[in-house]
Design an enzyme around this catalytic site. Structure first.
Site, PDB file in Angstrom:
ATOM      1  N   ASN A 127      -0.180  10.130   1.836  1.00  0.00           N
ATOM      2  CA  ASN A 127      -1.212   9.210   2.340  1.00  0.00           C
ATOM      3  C   ASN A 127      -2.366   9.998   2.970  1.00  0.00           C
ATOM      4  OD1 ASN A 127      -2.650   7.030   3.278  1.00  0.00           O
ATOM      5  ND2 ASN A 127      -1.006   6.216   4.573  1.00  0.00           N
ATOM      6  N   TYR A 143      -2.744  -1.101  10.547  1.00  0.00           N
ATOM      7  CA  TYR A 143      -3.224  -1.543   9.237  1.00  0.00           C
ATOM      8  C   TYR A 143      -4.531  -2.325   9.390  1.00  0.00           C
ATOM      9  CZ  TYR A 143      -3.414  -3.729   4.658  1.00  0.00           C
ATOM     10  OH  TYR A 143      -3.821  -4.126   3.414  1.00  0.00           O
ATOM     11  N   VAL A 144      -5.457  -2.039   8.471  1.00  0.00           N
ATOM     12  CA  VAL A 144      -6.727  -2.785   8.410  1.00  0.00           C
ATOM     13  C   VAL A 144      -6.898  -3.263   6.966  1.00  0.00           C
ATOM     14  CG1 VAL A 144      -9.246  -2.624   8.676  1.00  0.00           C
ATOM     15  CG2 VAL A 144      -7.751  -1.452  10.309  1.00  0.00           C
ATOM     16  N   TYR A 148      -6.146  10.380  11.033  1.00  0.00           N
ATOM     17  CA  TYR A 148      -5.427  10.710  12.267  1.00  0.00           C
ATOM     18  C   TYR A 148      -5.795  12.112  12.763  1.00  0.00           C
ATOM     19  CZ  TYR A 148      -2.457   6.611  11.474  1.00  0.00           C
ATOM     20  OH  TYR A 148      -2.001   5.332  11.302  1.00  0.00           O
ATOM     21  N   GLU A 175       4.288   2.011  15.384  1.00  0.00           N
ATOM     22  CA  GLU A 175       5.092   1.791  14.169  1.00  0.00           C
ATOM     23  C   GLU A 175       4.181   1.478  12.978  1.00  0.00           C
ATOM     24  OE1 GLU A 175       8.287   2.132  13.707  1.00  0.00           O
ATOM     25  OE2 GLU A 175       8.547   1.137  11.787  1.00  0.00           O
ATOM     26  N   TYR A 200       0.840  -1.203   0.000  1.00  0.00           N
ATOM     27  CA  TYR A 200       0.000   0.000   0.000  1.00  0.00           C
ATOM     28  C   TYR A 200       0.879   1.259   0.000  1.00  0.00           C
ATOM     29  CZ  TYR A 200      -3.035   3.684   1.840  1.00  0.00           C
ATOM     30  OH  TYR A 200      -3.703   4.873   2.033  1.00  0.00           O
ATOM     31  N   GLU A 201       2.004   1.198   0.759  1.00  0.00           N
ATOM     32  CA  GLU A 201       2.902   2.363   0.852  1.00  0.00           C
ATOM     33  C   GLU A 201       3.844   2.471  -0.345  1.00  0.00           C
ATOM     34  OE1 GLU A 201       4.437   1.673   4.831  1.00  0.00           O
ATOM     35  OE2 GLU A 201       3.068   3.173   5.665  1.00  0.00           O
ATOM     36  N   ILE A 233     -12.438  -0.455  13.036  1.00  0.00           N
ATOM     37  CA  ILE A 233     -11.394  -1.383  13.496  1.00  0.00           C
ATOM     38  C   ILE A 233     -10.068  -0.631  13.738  1.00  0.00           C
ATOM     39  CG2 ILE A 233     -10.043  -3.444  12.900  1.00  0.00           C
ATOM     40  CD1 ILE A 233     -12.471  -4.374  11.232  1.00  0.00           C
ATOM     41  N   GLY A 234      -9.732   0.285  12.811  1.00  0.00           N
ATOM     42  CA  GLY A 234      -8.502   1.077  12.963  1.00  0.00           C
ATOM     43  C   GLY A 234      -8.518   1.848  14.280  1.00  0.00           C
TER      44      GLY A 234
HETATM   45  C1  COA Z   1      -5.852   4.169   8.316  1.00  0.00           C
HETATM   46  C2  COA Z   1      -6.624   2.882   8.638  1.00  0.00           C
HETATM   47  C3  COA Z   1      -5.802   2.049   9.616  1.00  0.00           C
HETATM   48  C4  COA Z   1      -7.956   3.283   9.279  1.00  0.00           C
HETATM   49  O1  COA Z   1      -8.618   2.094   9.655  1.00  0.00           O
HETATM   50  P1  COA Z   1     -10.205   1.941   9.495  1.00  0.00           P
HETATM   51  O2  COA Z   1     -10.588   0.699  10.195  1.00  0.00           O
HETATM   52  O3  COA Z   1     -10.584   2.073   8.073  1.00  0.00           O
HETATM   53  O4  COA Z   1     -10.698   3.258  10.261  1.00  0.00           O
HETATM   54  P2  COA Z   1     -11.932   3.335  11.208  1.00  0.00           P
HETATM   55  O5  COA Z   1     -13.082   2.670  10.538  1.00  0.00           O
HETATM   56  O6  COA Z   1     -11.573   2.874  12.564  1.00  0.00           O
HETATM   57  O7  COA Z   1     -12.110   4.901  11.241  1.00  0.00           O
HETATM   58  C5  COA Z   1     -13.229   5.339  11.634  1.00  0.00           C
HETATM   59  C6  COA Z   1     -13.160   6.799  11.960  1.00  0.00           C
HETATM   60  O8  COA Z   1     -12.146   7.530  11.279  1.00  0.00           O
HETATM   61  C7  COA Z   1     -12.735   8.450  10.383  1.00  0.00           C
HETATM   62  N1  COA Z   1     -12.037   8.354   9.126  1.00  0.00           N
HETATM   63  C8  COA Z   1     -11.572   7.233   8.543  1.00  0.00           C
HETATM   64  N2  COA Z   1     -10.999   7.542   7.362  1.00  0.00           N
HETATM   65  C9  COA Z   1     -11.125   8.884   7.231  1.00  0.00           C
HETATM   66  C10 COA Z   1     -10.770   9.808   6.227  1.00  0.00           C
HETATM   67  N3  COA Z   1     -10.184   9.413   5.114  1.00  0.00           N
HETATM   68  N4  COA Z   1     -11.036  11.105   6.430  1.00  0.00           N
HETATM   69  C11 COA Z   1     -11.639  11.535   7.559  1.00  0.00           C
HETATM   70  N5  COA Z   1     -12.019  10.701   8.531  1.00  0.00           N
HETATM   71  C12 COA Z   1     -11.762   9.399   8.367  1.00  0.00           C
HETATM   72  C13 COA Z   1     -14.156   7.966  10.204  1.00  0.00           C
HETATM   73  O9  COA Z   1     -15.008   9.023   9.888  1.00  0.00           O
HETATM   74  C14 COA Z   1     -14.452   7.399  11.549  1.00  0.00           C
HETATM   75  O10 COA Z   1     -14.726   8.403  12.497  1.00  0.00           O
HETATM   76  P3  COA Z   1     -16.151   8.454  13.230  1.00  0.00           P
HETATM   77  O11 COA Z   1     -16.371   7.104  13.844  1.00  0.00           O
HETATM   78  O12 COA Z   1     -15.999   9.551  14.217  1.00  0.00           O
HETATM   79  O13 COA Z   1     -17.107   8.729  12.109  1.00  0.00           O
HETATM   80  C15 COA Z   1      -6.939   2.064   7.369  1.00  0.00           C
HETATM   81  O14 COA Z   1      -7.638   2.871   6.474  1.00  0.00           O
HETATM   82  C16 COA Z   1      -5.711   1.512   6.680  1.00  0.00           C
HETATM   83  O15 COA Z   1      -5.246   0.417   6.995  1.00  0.00           O
HETATM   84  N6  COA Z   1      -5.205   2.244   5.688  1.00  0.00           N
HETATM   85  C17 COA Z   1      -4.083   1.787   4.890  1.00  0.00           C
HETATM   86  C18 COA Z   1      -2.828   1.667   5.674  1.00  0.00           C
HETATM   87  C19 COA Z   1      -2.411   2.942   6.305  1.00  0.00           C
HETATM   88  O16 COA Z   1      -2.373   3.983   5.680  1.00  0.00           O
HETATM   89  N7  COA Z   1      -2.032   2.829   7.578  1.00  0.00           N
HETATM   90  C20 COA Z   1      -1.516   3.926   8.298  1.00  0.00           C
HETATM   91  C21 COA Z   1      -0.097   4.029   7.958  1.00  0.00           C
HETATM   92  S1  COA Z   1       0.609   5.382   8.765  1.00  0.00           S
END
Ligand code: COA
Length: 326
Positions: free
Chosen positions: A289, A251-252, A296, A248, A192-193, A261-262
């Site tokens: 990203n 990831y979901v 975040y 560190e 993904y990265e 889940i994140g």
């Molecule tokens: C980043 C990641 C871990 C988030 O996990 P996820 O399970 O999809 O996120 P969640 O469902 O827990 O997030 C839910 C909350 O975040 C908010 N959110 C999620 N993505 C968002 C976005 N793109 N913009 C704004 N808010 C966002 C949602 O609105 C929700 O908030 P709420 O419950 O108050 O409405 C996941 O998208 C991922 O694995 N991404 C790819 C890998 C990655 O980039 N990892 C981080 C590396 S630094």
């Protein structure tokens, strides 16, 4: 002329170390944790699972400088070390003493099989940046666009008020038998990265480093009907402002995103950090990203690279080996 000696810090150094820490804080205009005392340093640095280690520089039986470090973990290259602080008292030849301490630190890190020496630097401290670069540390914020993110104590307290774990999902601490699944997800995150060649370690290394005699990281997994659908890997940090936790990886799996889940995994990291009186949760995000940056920021984390000029520097294994030979 009196001889400079560098060595690993001992419990009996903590009073002098504390004085140097206060001088460093004053010089850098950063407040020391008001609860930090020499006894506190002894407790955190010399207990059963130390929160920091140190290298000290000694002259005429007095400490003239220190380097503070702790072990960290890279899901790409395994054991690493973070040099949190490198300080030399006012009257000394700064570069020579700092180089000697850094070199000693790298020697210790290589002996512990670390493949990276990480440093967080500040954009406006040009002299320090030149010093790191002259010893071949690379500015990763510039070369790979990594930004430093931080959630502070207030945002952490607010964030953990929520407790929702999505229906059907279990969040639990990883066990050695999860290492194969975690390794697979580490690869998915690297893909993904856009750095598929990044991960160099295998599940066996993860097992030894997370569950062996010395524990280098903690990990949690998210599961649905026995299938791993997400993970986080983290470790604890320390500086004179207080303790912290560094996430560190988070990831979901794509098909399970946007269900909470994140957030549930991240909350677990923060709760573990707070249990150790941690006051910050740090992590790195690539500047392109944007979905993750939005995620975040929406929970109260701040881009410290943007706001305060925090930069990631790294000395890689090759340069570490060269450095100690000089
Ligand atoms: C980043 C990641 C871990 C988030 O996990 P996820 O399970 O999809 O996120 P969640 O469902 O827990 O997030 C839910 C909350 O975040 C908010 N959110 C999620 N993505 C968002 C976005 N793109 N913009 C704004 N808010 C966002 C949602 O609105 C929700 O908030 P709420 O419950 O108050 O409405 C996941 O998208 C991922 O694995 N991404 C790819 C890998 C990655 O980039 N990892 C981080 C590396 S630094």
């Amino acid at each position: 002329m009196s001889q400079l000696n560098t060595r690993e810090g001992k419990k009996s150094d903590c009073s002098s170390l504390y004085e140097l820490v206060k001088e460093a804080a004053q010089t850098n205009k950063i407040p020391v944790d008001p609860n930090l005392t020499p006894e506190g340093l002894e407790e955190i640095g010399f207990g059963p699972s130390p929160g920091f280690y140190s290298i000290v520089a000694e002259k005429d039986h007095s400490l003239v400088g220190y380097a503070l470090y702790y072990y960290t973990y890279s899901t790409w290259e395994g054991r690493s070390v973070c040099m949190e602080d490198l300080f030399v008292t006012g009257t000394e030849n700064h570069n020579d003493v700092a180089t000697a301490m850094w070199k000693k630190l790298v020697e210790v890190a290589l002996a512990a099989d670390c493949g990276r020496c990480n440093i967080t630097a500040l954009q406006d401290k040009k002299e320090m940046l030149n010093f790191y670069e002259c010893h071949k540390a690379i500015n990763l914020t510039k070369s790979e666009a990594w930004h430093f993110f931080r959630m502070n104590q207030d945002s952490m307290a607010e964030f953990v008020k929520g407790s929702k774990v999505p229906e059907g999902i279990t969040i639990r601490e990883a066990t050695p038998s999860d290492c194969i699944g975690i390794r697979k997800q580490i690869q998915d995150l690297a893909d993904y990265e856009k750095m598929p060649e990044g991960p160099q370690i295998d599940a066996e290394v993860l097992k030894t480093d997370g569950f062996g005699k010395q524990v280098f990281y903690k990990a949690c997994v998210a599961e649905e009907e026995g299938e791993m659908v997400g993970y986080t890997l983290y470790f604890f940090t320390f500086n004179w402002e207080g303790r912290g936790v560094y996430m560190e990886d988070l990831y979901v799996s794509p098909s399970h995103r946007s269900r909470g889940i994140g957030m549930a995994l991240w909350r677990k990291v923060i709760r573990d950090g707070m249990a150790l009186q941690g006051i910050r949760c740090d992590f790195a995000v690539l500047d392109w990203n944007l979905p993750s940056i939005e995620f975040y920021k929406s929970k109260g984390a701040a881009d410290m690279t943007e706001l305060r000029g925090f930069l990631f520097y790294r000395m890689r294994k090759e340069e570490m080996e060269e450095f100690v030979k000089k």
